[in-house]
Design an enzyme around this catalytic site. Structure first.
Site, PDB file in Angstrom:
ATOM      1  N   GLY A 136       0.736  -1.259   0.000  1.00  0.00           N
ATOM      2  CA  GLY A 136       0.000   0.000   0.000  1.00  0.00           C
ATOM      3  C   GLY A 136       0.762   1.304   0.000  1.00  0.00           C
ATOM      4  O   GLY A 136       0.136   2.345  -0.149  1.00  0.00           O
ATOM      5  N   CYS A 162      -0.206   3.396  -6.051  1.00  0.00           N
ATOM      6  CA  CYS A 162      -0.945   2.273  -5.476  1.00  0.00           C
ATOM      7  C   CYS A 162      -2.226   2.790  -4.831  1.00  0.00           C
ATOM      8  O   CYS A 162      -2.206   3.822  -4.170  1.00  0.00           O
ATOM      9  CB  CYS A 162      -0.040   1.650  -4.423  1.00  0.00           C
ATOM     10  SG  CYS A 162      -0.892   0.511  -3.369  1.00  0.00           S
ATOM     11  N   GLY A 213       2.935   2.523  -2.191  1.00  0.00           N
ATOM     12  CA  GLY A 213       3.451   2.956  -3.494  1.00  0.00           C
ATOM     13  C   GLY A 213       2.817   4.238  -4.026  1.00  0.00           C
ATOM     14  O   GLY A 213       1.667   4.558  -3.711  1.00  0.00           O
TER      15      GLY A 213
HETATM   16  P1  5GP Z   1       6.918   3.701  -5.389  1.00  0.00           P
HETATM   17  O1  5GP Z   1       8.409   3.653  -5.344  1.00  0.00           O
HETATM   18  O2  5GP Z   1       6.410   4.216  -6.682  1.00  0.00           O
HETATM   19  O3  5GP Z   1       6.332   4.427  -4.211  1.00  0.00           O
HETATM   20  O4  5GP Z   1       6.419   2.200  -5.236  1.00  0.00           O
HETATM   21  C1  5GP Z   1       6.764   1.211  -6.169  1.00  0.00           C
HETATM   22  C2  5GP Z   1       6.061  -0.079  -5.811  1.00  0.00           C
HETATM   23  O5  5GP Z   1       4.639   0.086  -5.862  1.00  0.00           O
HETATM   24  C3  5GP Z   1       6.289  -1.219  -6.780  1.00  0.00           C
HETATM   25  O6  5GP Z   1       7.543  -1.829  -6.626  1.00  0.00           O
HETATM   26  C4  5GP Z   1       5.139  -2.162  -6.441  1.00  0.00           C
HETATM   27  O7  5GP Z   1       5.405  -2.948  -5.310  1.00  0.00           O
HETATM   28  C5  5GP Z   1       4.039  -1.178  -6.082  1.00  0.00           C
HETATM   29  N1  5GP Z   1       3.075  -1.062  -7.178  1.00  0.00           N
HETATM   30  C6  5GP Z   1       3.310  -0.851  -8.491  1.00  0.00           C
HETATM   31  N2  5GP Z   1       2.155  -0.778  -9.186  1.00  0.00           N
HETATM   32  C7  5GP Z   1       1.163  -0.965  -8.299  1.00  0.00           C
HETATM   33  C8  5GP Z   1      -0.252  -1.024  -8.412  1.00  0.00           C
HETATM   34  O8  5GP Z   1      -0.854  -0.842  -9.472  1.00  0.00           O
HETATM   35  N3  5GP Z   1      -0.945  -1.279  -7.272  1.00  0.00           N
HETATM   36  C9  5GP Z   1      -0.312  -1.484  -6.068  1.00  0.00           C
HETATM   37  N4  5GP Z   1      -1.069  -1.760  -5.015  1.00  0.00           N
HETATM   38  N5  5GP Z   1       1.024  -1.396  -5.921  1.00  0.00           N
HETATM   39  C10 5GP Z   1       1.748  -1.153  -7.024  1.00  0.00           C
END
Ligand code: 5GP
Length: 345
Positions: free
Chosen positions: A181, A186, A183
């Protein structure tokens, strides 16, 4: 129903307390780490930051560039066999140590994973990635992957609690991916109400993993170099970044002109954009748990890498850690009610 009253923290709830230090300059800080992987029984040395396995981040071009700095890229799972072969044609050693092959848990994913590793046996890392790492099916899949690839380094996730970290390490994972959660794209917490503040998840999961000689990858929620430093300070062995690596040339998206600003599309791998691209739409029984956003175009990723690594080096000098390895030991978090001064934002 039960309520846990202990406060759980995110990156925004803490700062790192400075400590007396003998380090004169951030140039004296070594960001390389050497890890021995529990099951694969291999060592790896590099800078433990990983580009996320999203199709607008974990690209071959990103892997090419990040490997120059010793960083890793979890290459997204949508490349064809031909594309893999073209990318790895005539390669010798270095790149193989800096890419992970991503896989979901379907039979089709597993066949493709086997095929990629059969054709390219030099690849060392596998990243088995599902949104919910809590199912028995997932644990069985990790066991199957370990039996099939006894000497590969296997990362598996995502989970956020110690007992599941232990179960996955015992099932055969060398590294556990932590984060549900947090991300940038996300929407799991909005759609399901499920999640865990990321800093506490890292602290608790690192403790569980390290007790079994497993490692963790803090995945998601970093918004700035300071957050990456906090993740390492909390005990993360690796930190995975999506949004912070988005919008660069290496991401492969089309650069658009929106009201005179150059922009690029970025989306979650469970967003309706991704599902339409790869699965023919959002299945009726599920909601999309990711969003699509437009981010500023940021040119080559090199300056972002330098910004991130420079930030972590500076953190290390503030707490007197000559090596990244010492950062967690030298970190004291203070709980705060303030972060950046946003007067000129
Ligand atoms: P960020 O660095 O952008 O904060 O987080 C990246 C991570 O978000 C990714 O490695 C993956 O675990 C998660 N993530 C990527 N796409 C999605 C999505 O569509 N839904 C959710 N719940 N998590 C995502």
């Amino acid at each position: 129903m039960r309520i846990e009253y202990e406060v759980k923290l995110g990156f925004k709830d803490v700062m790192i307390r400075p400590k007396r230090s003998t380090l004169k300059s951030r140039a004296m800080v070594d960001l390389n780490r050497t890890y021995l992987f529990r099951h694969a029984q291999k060592t790896w040395t590099g800078t433990p930051v990983i580009a996320a396995n999203m199709d607008t981040v974990g690209t071959f071009a990103m892997a090419e560039e990040l490997s120059r700095y010793g960083l890793l890229t979890a290459v997204h799972k949508h490349y064809t066999m031909d594309e893999w072969s073209r990318f790895l044609e005539n390669r010798k050693a270095a790149i193989f140590n800096h890419i992970m092959v991503s896989s979901g848990t379907s039979d089709e994913d597993f066949s493709k994973l086997k095929e990629i590793l059969r054709c390219h046996p030099g690849i060392e890392f596998i990243c088995i990635d599902v949104a919910n790492g809590y199912t028995e099916y997932f644990v069985d899949f990790v066991k199957k992957a370990r039996q099939t690839f006894p000497d590969k380094v296997i990362a598996a996730g995502n989970v956020v609690t110690g007992e599941m970290v232990e179960e996955l390490v015992l099932a055969g994972a060398d590294m556990i991916k932590v984060g549900i959660g947090p991300g940038s794209v996300c929407t799991t917490r909005v759609k399901t109400g499920v999640g865990y503040p990321q800093l506490s998840a890292i602290i608790e999961c690192a403790d569980a993993a390290h007790g079994l000689k497993g490692l963790i990858i803090a995945d998601g929620g970093c918004t700035c170099p300071g957050d990456v430093a906090k993740a390492f300070g909390a005990g993360a062995d690796f930190v995975m970044l999506g949004g912070m690596f988005a919008g660069h040339d290496e991401c492969g998206g089309e650069v658009m002109d929106i009201n005179g600003d150059r922009c690029v599309e970025f989306y979650g791998m469970s967003s309706s954009t991704a599902m339409e691209k790869y699965s023919g739409g959002v299945a009726e029984y599920r909601a999309s748990e990711g969003k699509t956003v437009i981010v500023p175009y940021r040119g080559g990723v090199e300056s972002t890498v330098q910004d991130i690594l420079g930030g972590i080096r500076s953190t290390c000098t503030y707490v007197g850690a000559a090596k990244l390895k010492e950062l967690a030991k030298r970190t004291t978090f203070i709980r705060t009610a303030e972060q950046e001064n946003r007067t000129f934002r």
